[in-house]
Design a protein around this motif. Sequence first.
Motif, PDB file in Angstrom:
ATOM      1  N   GLY A 121       0.797  -1.223   0.000  1.00 28.43           N
ATOM      2  CA  GLY A 121       0.000   0.000   0.000  1.00 28.43           C
ATOM      3  C   GLY A 121       0.826   1.268   0.000  1.00 28.43           C
ATOM      4  O   GLY A 121       0.321   2.345   0.334  1.00 28.43           O
ATOM      5  N   ASP A 155      -9.439  -4.553   3.554  1.00 25.29           N
ATOM      6  CA  ASP A 155      -9.902  -5.873   3.112  1.00 25.29           C
ATOM      7  C   ASP A 155      -8.926  -6.939   3.592  1.00 25.29           C
ATOM      8  O   ASP A 155      -7.724  -6.689   3.736  1.00 25.29           O
ATOM      9  CB  ASP A 155      -9.989  -5.937   1.582  1.00 25.29           C
ATOM     10  N   ILE A 180      -3.941  -1.481  -2.462  1.00 25.04           N
ATOM     11  CA  ILE A 180      -5.149  -0.675  -2.212  1.00 25.04           C
ATOM     12  C   ILE A 180      -6.141  -1.479  -1.359  1.00 25.04           C
ATOM     13  O   ILE A 180      -6.756  -0.951  -0.429  1.00 25.04           O
ATOM     14  CB  ILE A 180      -5.777  -0.237  -3.555  1.00 25.04           C
ATOM     15  N   SER A 181      -6.258  -2.763  -1.648  1.00 22.49           N
ATOM     16  CA  SER A 181      -7.161  -3.607  -0.842  1.00 22.49           C
ATOM     17  C   SER A 181      -6.727  -3.614   0.610  1.00 22.49           C
ATOM     18  O   SER A 181      -7.548  -3.541   1.532  1.00 22.49           O
ATOM     19  CB  SER A 181      -7.164  -5.051  -1.386  1.00 22.49           C
ATOM     20  N   ARG A 182      -5.429  -3.693   0.832  1.00 21.51           N
ATOM     21  CA  ARG A 182      -4.920  -3.689   2.219  1.00 21.51           C
ATOM     22  C   ARG A 182      -5.244  -2.354   2.887  1.00 21.51           C
ATOM     23  O   ARG A 182      -5.652  -2.311   4.051  1.00 21.51           O
ATOM     24  CB  ARG A 182      -3.408  -3.921   2.229  1.00 21.51           C
ATOM     25  N   LEU A 183      -5.044  -1.246   2.149  1.00 24.38           N
ATOM     26  CA  LEU A 183      -5.317   0.072   2.727  1.00 24.38           C
ATOM     27  C   LEU A 183      -6.796   0.209   3.092  1.00 24.38           C
ATOM     28  O   LEU A 183      -7.148   0.862   4.076  1.00 24.38           O
ATOM     29  CB  LEU A 183      -4.926   1.174   1.733  1.00 24.38           C
ATOM     30  N   LYS A 184      -7.653  -0.408   2.283  1.00 28.00           N
ATOM     31  CA  LYS A 184      -9.095  -0.331   2.554  1.00 28.00           C
ATOM     32  C   LYS A 184      -9.511  -1.229   3.712  1.00 28.00           C
ATOM     33  O   LYS A 184     -10.662  -1.230   4.142  1.00 28.00           O
ATOM     34  CB  LYS A 184      -9.881  -0.735   1.291  1.00 28.00           C
ATOM     35  N   TRP A 227      -3.245  -3.217  -6.806  1.00 22.77           N
ATOM     36  CA  TRP A 227      -4.591  -3.645  -6.402  1.00 22.77           C
ATOM     37  C   TRP A 227      -4.553  -4.306  -5.020  1.00 22.77           C
ATOM     38  O   TRP A 227      -5.378  -4.016  -4.145  1.00 22.77           O
ATOM     39  CB  TRP A 227      -5.146  -4.610  -7.455  1.00 22.77           C
TER      40      TRP A 227
END
Length: 318
Positions: A84, A167, A161-165, A158
């Motif tokens: 991220g 998920d 970004i998933s980790r930052l969100k 991707w």
Amino acid sequence: MVIMMATVNNPESNSLADWLNTLSHKRIRFLRLLSQIFFFVVLNGAFLGLARMPFPAPVHIPPGSPYAIVWGGFSAIQFILSSGQFPFFALGIFFISGAISGRIFCGWACPVGFWQDTLDTVGSWVRIPKWKVSRRTDEGFKEIPATIAIVAFIFSSWIGISRLKGDIVADNFITRMAWDALDPAGTLFVGWFYAIFWNVVPGDSGFFSNLGSDLNIFILNSIILVIVSILSLKVPRLYCRYLCPTGALLGYCSKSSLIAVKRNPLNCVDGCRECEKACPMDVPITEFGLEGISDTACIACGQCIDKCPEAMSFGIRI
Ligand code: SF4
Ligand code: SF4
Ligand code: SF4
């Protein structure tokens, strides 16, 4: 795409004795061999007690290499993106080294490039005829490394970004460094090393299970490695030319490098093209002149200079 290849014999190095004789007349090739041995030892210098550093180098060092003291730059970029963050420093290393010295690290320092040159040399010793890849096929295959690089960047971003969100994302080799999970060089420098020297194989060690690898993937990767190695006996630097995303990124950064290989048309014999036959990367050398070679495939190995010192030289791009 039609695959066209012609079998050619290298008239200069068809045996060990011929190769040694040739080497004694090729100063740059000899210096480059010394450089490659030096960097191979230093970059894997943990076995000498050298300290490991979290430094991304503009060469390919498969992650998990048991004695590596630095990170392969492309692996570092994937890892940082998948965490991220943006890899400013690692990308900066590529841009700075490419802008100054082009792909000189490919020609003179990369351990995986050294493996490729060694296979080429062994192929010549045992008189395996070389394949000349047609220009059209070469143009098509040359897109593969850049495609791997783009897909890996997108995938790692991707994941990041998933980790930052917030998920939930599995933390394994594929989500951290997707290309390296499939990379035949990694199979050689890491998987086979562990299996041969430390008797550790996937499935029975924490190391491999942590990396998300298993025996089936290891066997598949080993098959890919054997195929790439056999083909590399016939096509010099096959892995560098048609697989390596590190080389693609370095090539992108090196088109206008300060240090470049130049051809002086005044000293060039029309239609000779011996320099192009000597080039392991199949660079269309005679399309360039004193402005310097700007083909992204040029690894500044100097084999064209050894072949024709009257017309070819290293120089500063004006
Ligand atoms: S193309 Fe890749 S493997 Fe080949 S020398 Fe460059 S960094 Fe190393
Ligand atoms: S080998 Fe020398 S003379 Fe022949 S084409 Fe290349 S640069 Fe020109
Ligand atoms: S153009 Fe010359 S220096 Fe560049 S890769 Fe080919 S032989 Fe090596």
